[in-house]
Design a protein around this motif. Structure first.
Motif, PDB file in Angstrom:
ATOM      1  N   GLU A  69      47.644  45.552  36.986  1.00  0.00           N
ATOM      2  CA  GLU A  69      47.815  45.793  38.412  1.00  0.00           C
ATOM      3  C   GLU A  69      48.265  44.510  39.112  1.00  0.00           C
ATOM      4  OE1 GLU A  69      44.967  46.841  36.940  1.00  0.00           O
ATOM      5  OE2 GLU A  69      44.659  48.961  37.399  1.00  0.00           O
ATOM      6  N   PHE A  70      47.464  43.464  38.980  1.00  0.00           N
ATOM      7  CA  PHE A  70      47.706  42.245  39.746  1.00  0.00           C
ATOM      8  C   PHE A  70      48.201  41.086  38.887  1.00  0.00           C
ATOM      9  CE2 PHE A  70      44.593  44.801  41.993  1.00  0.00           C
ATOM     10  CZ  PHE A  70      45.183  44.887  43.243  1.00  0.00           C
ATOM     11  N   ILE A  71      48.556  41.362  37.637  1.00  0.00           N
ATOM     12  CA  ILE A  71      49.180  40.353  36.782  1.00  0.00           C
ATOM     13  C   ILE A  71      50.520  40.888  36.323  1.00  0.00           C
ATOM     14  CG2 ILE A  71      49.036  39.088  34.609  1.00  0.00           C
ATOM     15  CD1 ILE A  71      46.042  39.063  34.893  1.00  0.00           C
ATOM     16  N   GLN A  72      51.575  40.218  36.706  1.00  0.00           N
ATOM     17  CA  GLN A  72      52.923  40.612  36.319  1.00  0.00           C
ATOM     18  C   GLN A  72      53.669  39.387  35.800  1.00  0.00           C
ATOM     19  OE1 GLN A  72      54.901  42.606  39.542  1.00  0.00           O
ATOM     20  NE2 GLN A  72      53.430  44.315  39.595  1.00  0.00           N
ATOM     21  N   ASN A  73      54.219  39.514  34.610  1.00  0.00           N
ATOM     22  CA  ASN A  73      54.944  38.401  33.977  1.00  0.00           C
ATOM     23  C   ASN A  73      54.078  37.144  33.924  1.00  0.00           C
ATOM     24  OD1 ASN A  73      57.272  40.030  33.733  1.00  0.00           O
ATOM     25  ND2 ASN A  73      57.864  39.524  35.857  1.00  0.00           N
ATOM     26  N   ASP A  74      52.831  37.319  33.494  1.00  0.00           N
ATOM     27  CA  ASP A  74      51.861  36.224  33.377  1.00  0.00           C
ATOM     28  C   ASP A  74      51.586  35.548  34.712  1.00  0.00           C
ATOM     29  OD1 ASP A  74      51.682  36.725  30.708  1.00  0.00           O
ATOM     30  OD2 ASP A  74      53.180  35.219  30.141  1.00  0.00           O
ATOM     31  N   ARG A  75      51.855  36.256  35.812  1.00  0.00           N
ATOM     32  CA  ARG A  75      51.612  35.696  37.143  1.00  0.00           C
ATOM     33  C   ARG A  75      50.745  36.661  37.936  1.00  0.00           C
ATOM     34  NH1 ARG A  75      53.893  36.190  42.289  1.00  0.00           N
ATOM     35  NH2 ARG A  75      55.343  37.777  41.519  1.00  0.00           N
ATOM     36  N   LYS A  76      49.709  36.109  38.533  1.00  0.00           N
ATOM     37  CA  LYS A  76      48.851  36.942  39.357  1.00  0.00           C
ATOM     38  C   LYS A  76      49.482  37.106  40.733  1.00  0.00           C
ATOM     39  CE  LYS A  76      44.053  37.729  40.553  1.00  0.00           C
ATOM     40  NZ  LYS A  76      42.667  37.256  40.420  1.00  0.00           N
ATOM     41  N   ILE A  77      49.654  38.376  41.152  1.00  0.00           N
ATOM     42  CA  ILE A  77      50.317  38.640  42.425  1.00  0.00           C
ATOM     43  C   ILE A  77      49.282  38.989  43.484  1.00  0.00           C
ATOM     44  CG2 ILE A  77      52.406  39.448  41.264  1.00  0.00           C
ATOM     45  CD1 ILE A  77      51.541  42.302  41.898  1.00  0.00           C
ATOM     46  N   SER A  78      49.689  38.881  44.733  1.00  0.00           N
ATOM     47  CA  SER A  78      48.781  39.180  45.842  1.00  0.00           C
ATOM     48  C   SER A  78      48.675  40.689  46.042  1.00  0.00           C
ATOM     49  CB  SER A  78      49.300  38.529  47.128  1.00  0.00           C
ATOM     50  OG  SER A  78      50.509  39.155  47.538  1.00  0.00           O
ATOM     51  N   ALA A  79      47.639  41.092  46.782  1.00  0.00           N
ATOM     52  CA  ALA A  79      47.454  42.510  47.082  1.00  0.00           C
ATOM     53  C   ALA A  79      48.613  43.048  47.911  1.00  0.00           C
ATOM     54  CB  ALA A  79      46.131  42.716  47.816  1.00  0.00           C
ATOM     55  N   THR A  80      49.161  42.219  48.809  1.00  0.00           N
ATOM     56  CA  THR A  80      50.280  42.666  49.641  1.00  0.00           C
ATOM     57  C   THR A  80      51.515  42.916  48.794  1.00  0.00           C
ATOM     58  OG1 THR A  80      49.406  41.400  51.510  1.00  0.00           O
ATOM     59  CG2 THR A  80      51.705  42.109  51.637  1.00  0.00           C
ATOM     60  N   GLU A  81      51.799  42.007  47.863  1.00  0.00           N
ATOM     61  CA  GLU A  81      52.954  42.202  46.984  1.00  0.00           C
ATOM     62  C   GLU A  81      52.751  43.436  46.104  1.00  0.00           C
ATOM     63  OE1 GLU A  81      55.463  39.865  43.459  1.00  0.00           O
ATOM     64  OE2 GLU A  81      53.874  38.821  44.582  1.00  0.00           O
ATOM     65  N   PHE A  82      51.531  43.604  45.615  1.00  0.00           N
ATOM     66  CA  PHE A  82      51.217  44.775  44.785  1.00  0.00           C
ATOM     67  C   PHE A  82      51.453  46.067  45.574  1.00  0.00           C
ATOM     68  CE2 PHE A  82      47.864  47.881  43.599  1.00  0.00           C
ATOM     69  CZ  PHE A  82      48.339  48.216  42.340  1.00  0.00           C
ATOM     70  N   GLY A  83      50.988  46.082  46.835  1.00  0.00           N
ATOM     71  CA  GLY A  83      51.170  47.275  47.654  1.00  0.00           C
ATOM     72  C   GLY A  83      52.619  47.557  47.964  1.00  0.00           C
ATOM     73  N   ASN A  84      53.380  46.506  48.304  1.00  0.00           N
ATOM     74  CA  ASN A  84      54.797  46.700  48.623  1.00  0.00           C
ATOM     75  C   ASN A  84      55.586  47.244  47.437  1.00  0.00           C
ATOM     76  OD1 ASN A  84      54.522  45.850  51.268  1.00  0.00           O
ATOM     77  ND2 ASN A  84      55.024  43.715  50.815  1.00  0.00           N
ATOM     78  N   ASN A  85      55.137  46.910  46.227  1.00  0.00           N
ATOM     79  CA  ASN A  85      55.833  47.402  45.035  1.00  0.00           C
ATOM     80  C   ASN A  85      55.756  48.919  44.897  1.00  0.00           C
ATOM     81  OD1 ASN A  85      56.541  44.817  44.300  1.00  0.00           O
ATOM     82  ND2 ASN A  85      54.832  44.550  42.859  1.00  0.00           N
ATOM     83  N   HIS A  86      54.828  49.548  45.613  1.00  0.00           N
ATOM     84  CA  HIS A  86      54.625  50.994  45.461  1.00  0.00           C
ATOM     85  C   HIS A  86      55.027  51.764  46.710  1.00  0.00           C
ATOM     86  CE1 HIS A  86      52.754  50.534  41.579  1.00  0.00           C
ATOM     87  NE2 HIS A  86      51.975  49.583  42.072  1.00  0.00           N
TER      88      HIS A  86
END
Length: 803
Positions: free
Chosen positions: A198-215
């Motif tokens: 969910e919050f790890i993409q390409n070995d990088r931890k992403i923020s909740a806002t970025e995670f939400g915008n992706n969907h």
């Protein structure tokens, strides 16, 4: 080195989850990290109880989300987003989209869109649409159920998904375990591991806002803007927490109090304390409403985990209003006992939830919508509403409404044999066949049921009614009592009744038999020995012969042997069971001079496309769900009548007459099952409703004998009303049919004496007595002749010449 540590931690988490699942243990959620606005949870043993929080995702309050895997985060987006969908298959089975809006300063969910296979359900506070078309709730179709109670919208599908929305800020999705590691969206991937994927993409931890915008769901002409993704969001989050510390103390005092101990022993409240503080910190209202949404969510999660949340609401704090006399509870069975489903709660397997419930000892009235009532006050429903103690009768049953249940007992009701459209026969045992005759045939030869009852024979005359060989009509019905050829009643297709070839005027009564007009379309013969005959002569002659149960096995003829076995109904006088209707019916002809008839093998509709189209168009009225016969289709199967209608309409030269005769037969079958159809003549057969004599009225439900002026002078009742309602023309209530066929009030009825009618006010002499025709069809004695002179005497009353 840093990456190695991250993956080592994730490996430990995976092992913990697998061990928990292999050990078939319920899990408890405790936070292991609080960074970047995320609260992640590890799996630990929990107290006994049904815990399924791991299959639930939810969103509530001011932009709070909880994934299937236990991550709690905040996302402020106001666009449309994919909350959860099945995204690991080429064919997507389901998806759930939500959209928030700000209402009076508080974020709320404006609508929820659930797509399941080819169906799209859009839920908004006041409307449900299915594929863009408004639909009513409760909705049941294609394995999907949508309903609304006092608190929640609930959509449930057999594909393994449940969606609940409180119509405001909170949405919950529960998935079947088959979707493990197959989902995507704001609810995460449902793999049982926090943070990972969910919050790890390409070995990088992403923020909740970025995670939400992706969907985000990108819709045409949608000008919504995504929330801004800040690089230092984690620092801002920590600053926000510092500024809200005063609210955190209050939230912690509430959620960690002793009253919530059943919940905190199963779910660590830390994430909800933080959410509560953030709600209060960002709230623009001065009331306690800002804290209610997170307390409500924690209460719901507690119920999902098998706990018992306290009734923490008061009339001044987060109060909930319930309809009728229902009460609000934080944790109750969603399976509510109602008057139509009294044992729902005892069979319920659903987890507890908050909502409006009936007080103990009561059930919900889902018939008259009176709220919560005692079970003894429940009504029953069958086509209409029946109060407790009222009785419903149909066919061979009598049912009483008792405590919301039908308490039924079997009735010894008569069985009926019928001849319709001049060719369709239904036996006492229910067997149907078609025969086109040209002779007199024994319809029923009946032995006496006891020493006091007569034996009798019913004959029917079938004749060709047109130039076509197979277009036959019922022309005459004869009833022979005690096999006495000098004691014969005869009914003809033009409505004439004769006894021993002498025309009789109706109503007619002789010994155990009475005959009367039930309407202008129907004549009824009633007896005291268990025989009733209904003769219909509009639009065609049809006959219905009813015998009580004491005549079982005592009949022979075209009506069968009345032994409740259809397979041997076609028994000849010689005791042979025939296989075809023609050979069977030929064996029961009364004259050897009549030629044997042959079986018809072809379909009459195949002979004329025009007739076939006509028949299909009008006969389809029997099958239409919104048609005039729809109210009866659940009790009387219209399919056999539809086939009979096609045959008769194509076969008869007078197509409409045969069509209407079948409709009339179906309406009678419905009436025998307690359903009285009206208005079925509006589109077809209308001419028969408009052909009533000037003073008579048409009705679909006549159930009394046609009272005549002449019958008023009889001291015997001319008929009983224990027959099925019939349609036709008749005098209105309070009017009587006079000798000229006109409906008149009683005061204008003539008297009948010595085969003559005496008009009202006219006088005659009877045995040296002077009588005047008076109201109520009586003759009033005014004077008596004495030595050639009239002398005034007391006014005595004489009925139609009888002293």
């Amino acid at each position: 080195m840093r990456c190695t540590r991250v993956w080592s931690c994730l490996l430990v988490l995976c092992v913990a989850v697998v061990q928990a699942r292999l050990g078939k243990m319920d899990v408890n959620l405790h936070p292991i990290s609080k960074k970047d606005g995320l609260h992640s949870f590890a799996a630990l043993p929990s107290p006994p109880g049904h815990n399924h929080v791991g299959s639930i995702c939810s969103t509530w309050g001011r932009e709070h989300f909880r994934t299937f895997d236990g991550d709690v985060y905040q996302f402020p987006g106001l666009c449309e987003y994919n909350l959860v969908s099945d995204c690991h298959e080429s064919f997507q089975e389901f998806s759930v989209h939500i959209r928030r809006k700000v209402l009076n300063g508080n974020p709320t969910v404006s609508h929820v869109v659930v797509s399941i296979n080819q169906l799209s359900f859009r839920l908004s506070p006041n409307l449900l649409t299915v594929n863009g078309i408004p639909a009513k709730m409760p909705y049941y179709n294609s394995g999907v159920q949508v309903e609304k109670n006092a608190v929640y919208f609930k959509l449930q599908s057999k594909v393994g998904i449940v969606v609940m929305w409180n119509g405001e800020d909170a949405v919950m999705v529960e998935l079947d375990s088959d979707y493990t590691n197959r989902t995507c969206g704001l609810c995460g991937d449902f793999n049982g591991i926090s943070v990972l994927n969910e919050f790890i993409q390409n070995d990088r931890k992403i923020s909740a806002t970025e995670f939400g915008n992706n969907h985000r769901v990108h819709l045409p002409n949608d000008e919504c803007e995504d929330p801004y993704e800040e690089d230092e969001e984690s620092q801002e989050t920590e600053t926000l927490k510092d500024s809200c510390r005063e609210f955190q103390t209050r939230c912690e005092q509430m959620l960690r109090s002793e009253s919530w101990s059943s919940c905190t022993s199963r779910i660590d409240p830390e994430a909800y304390i933080q959410a509560c503080a953030q709600d209060m910190c960002g709230c623009t209202n001065t009331s306690d409403l800002c804290i209610c949404s997170t307390l409500s969510e924690f209460s719901r999660q507690c119920s999902h985990a098998g706990g018992q949340p306290p009734n923490w609401r008061t009339s001044q704090f987060c109060a909930k209003q319930c309809p009728y006399n229902m009460v609000y509870e934080e944790s109750g069975s969603p399976c509510v006992d109602t008057c139509t489903h009294l044992d729902t709660s005892s069979l319920c397997e659903d987890h507890k939830m908050d909502g409006c419930f009936c007080p103990p000892g009561t059930v919900y009235d889902d018939i008259s919508m009176r709220g919560c009532i005692n079970q003894s006050d429940c009504q029953c429903k069958h086509s209409k509403i029946y109060n407790p103690g009222e009785v419903f009768r149909r066919d061979t049953e009598e049912c009483m409404c008792l405590n919301g249940w039908w308490s039924c007992k079997s009735l010894q009701k008569p069985s009926t044999c019928a001849v319709g459209e001049g060719s369709h026969v239904t036996t006492f045992d229910g067997k149907t066949y078609t025969f086109h005759g040209d002779c007199y045939y024994t319809l029923a030869k009946v032995e006496s049921k006891d020493a006091a009852s007569p034996k009798f024979t019913i004959l029917v005359q079938l004749v060709p009614c047109a130039n076509q060989k197979f277009d036959t009509c019922l022309k005459t019905v004869k009833i022979i009592l005690n096999n006495d050829r000098n004691n014969v009643l005869m009914f003809t297709s033009d409505g004439v009744v004769k006894q021993n070839m002498q025309t009789v005027t109706l109503p007619y009564r002789s010994g155990d038999i009475s005959i009367f007009h039930a309407s202008s379309f129907h004549i009824i013969l009633q007896t005291t020995f268990g025989l009733q005959i209904q003769v219909q002569h509009v639009p065609l002659m049809q006959i219905y012969v009813s015998l009580d149960q004491n005549y079982r096995t005592k009949t022979r003829g075209l009506c069968g042997n009345y032994n409740m076995i259809m397979s041997d109904d076609m028994t000849t006088p010689q005791g042979i069971v025939e296989g075809t209707a023609a050979t069977f019916c030929n064996s029961w002809k009364t004259s050897l001079a009549c030629k044997d008839r042959t079986e018809r093998l072809d379909d009459p509709c195949s002979l004329s496309v025009e007739n076939e189209n006509y028949a299909k168009h009008w006969c389809d009225l029997l099958l239409r769900q919104s048609g005039p016969f729809a109210n009866c289709s659940s009790l009387v199967d219209p399919d056999s009548y539809y086939k009979r209608c096609l045959y008769a309409s194509c076969n008869c030269e007078k197509s409409e007459a045969c069509l209407c005769a079948v409709f009339s037969s179906y309406a009678r079958a419905c009436a025998s099952n307690g359903v009285f159809l009206t208005n079925w003549r509006e589109d077809v057969c209308e001419k028969y409703t408009q052909s009533c004599p000037a003073s008579q009225t048409f009705s679909y439900k006549h159930q009394r004998c046609q009272l005549t002026c002449r019958s008023l002078g009889s001291n015997q009742q001319s008929c009983m009303s224990d027959f099925l309602p019939v349609d036709g023309c008749s005098c209105a209530e309070g009017l009587y049919l006079n000798e000229n066929g006109m409906c008149v009030p009683m005061a204008k009825c003539s008297c009948f004496y010595n085969d003559a009618y005496i008009k009202p006010g006219k006088s005659i002499s009877i045995n040296d007595e002077h009588c005047v025709s008076f109201s109520k069809s009586v003759l009033q004695l005014l004077h008596r002749r004495s030595r050639g002179a009239w002398t005034a005497v007391r006014s005595d009353m004489y009925e139609s010449g009888r002293r």
